[in-house]
Design a protein around this motif. Structure first.
Motif, PDB file in Angstrom:
ATOM      1  N   PRO A 198      70.388  35.956  -1.622  1.00 44.44           N
ATOM      2  CA  PRO A 198      69.835  35.869  -0.255  1.00 44.44           C
ATOM      3  C   PRO A 198      68.318  36.030  -0.213  1.00 44.44           C
ATOM      4  O   PRO A 198      67.628  35.320   0.520  1.00 44.44           O
ATOM      5  CB  PRO A 198      70.543  37.016   0.487  1.00 44.44           C
ATOM      6  CG  PRO A 198      71.836  37.189  -0.237  1.00 44.44           C
ATOM      7  CD  PRO A 198      71.500  36.936  -1.675  1.00 44.44           C
ATOM      8  N   THR A 199      67.792  36.968  -1.010  1.00 40.67           N
ATOM      9  CA  THR A 199      66.337  37.172  -1.025  1.00 40.67           C
ATOM     10  C   THR A 199      65.620  35.949  -1.584  1.00 40.67           C
ATOM     11  O   THR A 199      64.591  35.506  -1.047  1.00 40.67           O
ATOM     12  CB  THR A 199      65.991  38.412  -1.862  1.00 40.67           C
ATOM     13  OG1 THR A 199      66.641  39.555  -1.298  1.00 40.67           O
ATOM     14  CG2 THR A 199      64.493  38.658  -1.881  1.00 40.67           C
ATOM     15  N   LYS A 202      65.679  33.125   0.998  1.00 40.80           N
ATOM     16  CA  LYS A 202      64.739  33.401   2.097  1.00 40.80           C
ATOM     17  C   LYS A 202      63.299  33.158   1.654  1.00 40.80           C
ATOM     18  O   LYS A 202      62.513  32.504   2.353  1.00 40.80           O
ATOM     19  CB  LYS A 202      64.907  34.847   2.571  1.00 40.80           C
ATOM     20  CG  LYS A 202      63.971  35.241   3.713  1.00 40.80           C
ATOM     21  CD  LYS A 202      64.007  36.737   3.966  1.00 40.80           C
ATOM     22  CE  LYS A 202      63.336  37.493   2.844  1.00 40.80           C
ATOM     23  NZ  LYS A 202      63.220  38.955   3.103  1.00 40.80           N
ATOM     24  N   ASN A 203      62.958  33.658   0.464  1.00 39.88           N
ATOM     25  CA  ASN A 203      61.590  33.494  -0.025  1.00 39.88           C
ATOM     26  C   ASN A 203      61.276  32.039  -0.349  1.00 39.88           C
ATOM     27  O   ASN A 203      60.140  31.582  -0.195  1.00 39.88           O
ATOM     28  CB  ASN A 203      61.371  34.378  -1.255  1.00 39.88           C
ATOM     29  CG  ASN A 203      61.386  35.861  -0.916  1.00 39.88           C
ATOM     30  OD1 ASN A 203      61.242  36.236   0.252  1.00 39.88           O
ATOM     31  ND2 ASN A 203      61.555  36.700  -1.911  1.00 39.88           N
ATOM     32  N   ASP A 205      62.498  29.459   1.248  1.00 44.21           N
ATOM     33  CA  ASP A 205      62.234  28.838   2.558  1.00 44.21           C
ATOM     34  C   ASP A 205      60.804  29.111   3.010  1.00 44.21           C
ATOM     35  O   ASP A 205      60.100  28.216   3.490  1.00 44.21           O
ATOM     36  CB  ASP A 205      63.206  29.401   3.600  1.00 44.21           C
ATOM     37  CG  ASP A 205      64.277  28.386   3.978  1.00 44.21           C
ATOM     38  OD1 ASP A 205      64.129  27.211   3.593  1.00 44.21           O
ATOM     39  OD2 ASP A 205      65.243  28.766   4.649  1.00 44.21           O
TER      40      ASP A 205
END
Length: 489
Positions: A198-199, A202-203, A205
């Motif tokens: 998930p991290t 997100k990063n 994106d």
């Protein structure tokens, strides 16, 4: 039929008289007439429609219908597997996120049909430079992601992103019109930019939108500290060379136990390094650098020499265990590797059957043909071979039959779930059944609780290794562990 009593059932693919391929289930049994069993009855059922429906459900669940690429679900799964491998071996992998510049303009001026056609053309062009190990996915709309495993350094991801940008700059012909688009690409690296999926997503994106905000048609790393990290890698490389030259590394050993009687059957040798300036340097920091710089050959030879000598010393002290040593693809394919192994065994006076070389499943499949010949050679010498992280590398069972191995190690990602998920138990039972059917021992790694061990015992696993019994420890502590185990036994 003659070998097996009772009903025999199989699935098969058949050709009809008019040349159509159909899937069937076959059920057959022997008929006995006047004491003779010389005929049988076979019934077949056409299951073609069911097979087609199952395939359609699978495709809908894991693949994008417009482009045929992996969808978000499958991409997340592939990333999770890459993460498990990378954490185990200290590897780096990259995820590239990109969307098309000016895509909305195409949809607004030429219609969604033209937009769909442009997406298909982009995918076709970009796929032409992908490796078989890469996973290309459409996340939705004009957003795509690319998982690149085995990335040795950030520059590799940057060069690949630049290739994609150059391809995207070239015009696409849509409805007899030339369309100029381009791509904005965000790059994230594990472990620098996040320790979980998930991290990283997100990063990635954020990096992609930073590239778009800067004008598009470019790539952007999420991490701002790449120069600092490059300097750190250079410092570790220099210190590692010095440490190898002056014998400043050590080996720790983690016991491997028989699951039924608790006896110690082996010790896995693991390199450890404490530098005067850098402090304790974790294996997932220095081993990848050793791989990138070629120091892995010197490091691997040192580990093998020390481990074999220690194993021989344990034998002389009355502890008849084997020693396991991890081997990388670069080591195994190095010219003269087999001669080095033989020479090391002779120097230590260790019988080959007490040396176990651990090779990862994905590594064997990467060089499958070469691996088959090399492993057969090691088997002829009497050296034991284990496949590490079994279940994560999508190996071909046909190749697995050809690999001359003695043991498979169940990846700890499956062990971790065995007390909370029924499907994890099913997977482990299947792996054990595969191993036993081929005459192999099965060991589970990463065992940390009594509950996990009990589940593994119920799955008929042979051996275990993990923090439940002992963490990796120096040779003196390992010998004390062997003494306690022998006394209690």
């Amino acid at each position: 039929m003659l070998r097996q009593e009772g009903l025999v059932e199989r699935e098969a693919s058949l050709l009809t008289q008019d040349g159509r391929a159909i899937h069937v289930t076959l059920s057959a049994t022997m008929l006995e007439l006047k004491g003779k069993r010389d005929r049988f009855l076979c019934l077949s059922h056409d299951i073609t429609l069911r097979k087609q429906a199952e395939q359609e459900v699978h495709n809908l669940a894991y693949f994008d219908q417009l482009t045929g690429l992996a969808n978000r679900t499958l991409f997340y799964d592939r990333c999770s597997q890459a993460l498990a491998r990378a954490k185990r071996y200290g590897e780096m992998f990259a995820i590239l996120f990109f969307d098309l510049d000016h895509f909305k303009d195409v949809n607004d001026t030429m219609g969604h049909h033209a937009g769909d056609q442009l997406l298909q053309l982009v995918v076709l062009r970009f796929k032409s430079i992908l490796r078989a190990s890469d996973t290309f996915a459409r996340l939705g709309g004009d957003e795509f992601a690319l998982l690149c495993c085995h990335v040795p350094e950030p520059d590799g991801a940057a060069k690949f992103a630049q290739k994609l940008i150059e391809l995207g700059k070239q015009p696409f012909e849509v409805d007899n019109r030339q369309i100029y688009s381009g791509a904005s690409i965000g790059i994230v690296l594990f472990p620098e930019d996040g320790g979980d999926i998930p991290t990283l997503l997100k990063n990635g994106d954020l990096a992609m939108y930073a590239a778009k905000s800067a004008g598009g048609n470019r790539y952007q790393f999420f991490s701002e500290g790449l120069n600092q990290k490059a300097q750190e890698r250079a410092a570790i490389e220099a210190a590692l060379r010095e440490a190898l030259k002056n014998d400043r590394l050590t080996l720790h050993y983690q016991p491997q136990l028989d699951l039924r009687d608790g006896k110690v059957v082996g010790m896995e040798a693991l390199a450890r390094w404490h530098d005067e300036t850098l402090g304790a340097v974790a294996p997932n920091r220095f081993i990848p650098i050793a791989e990138q710089t070629g120091l892995i050959h010197e490091l691997g030879a040192w580990v093998l020499r020390k481990a074999c000598a220690q194993c021989k010393q344990w034998h002389q002290d009355g502890y008849l265990v084997s020693v396991s040593v991890n081997v990388s693809i670069k080591q195994m394919m190095q010219e003269g590797f087999s001669e080095m192994v033989v020479g090391t065994l002779l120097e230590a006076g260790l019988e080959p059957r007490y040396l176990d070389l651990e090779l990862t499943e994905s590594m064997l499949m990467e060089k499958a043909a070469e691996s088959v010949a090399l492993l057969r050679m090691f088997k002829s010498l009497g050296v034991q071979i284990s496949i590490d992280d079994f279940g994560t590398g999508y190996s071909s069972l046909s190749y697995l039959k050809n690999f001359s191995v003695d043991r498979i190690k169940i990846d700890q990602s499956f062990v971790r779930d065995v007390t909370v998920r029924d499907d994890a138990v099913g997977i482990i039972k299947a792996i054990v059944a595969i191993g036993h059917s081929m005459g192999l021992k099965v060991i589970a790694e990463g065992v940390e609780s009594q509950g996990e061990e009990e589940k593994l015992l119920s799955c008929r696993c042979d051996q275990v290794q993990g923090y439940l019994h002992a963490r990796p420890m120096p040779a003196a502590e390992a010998e004390a562990f062997l003494e306690r185990a022998q006394t209690s036994g």
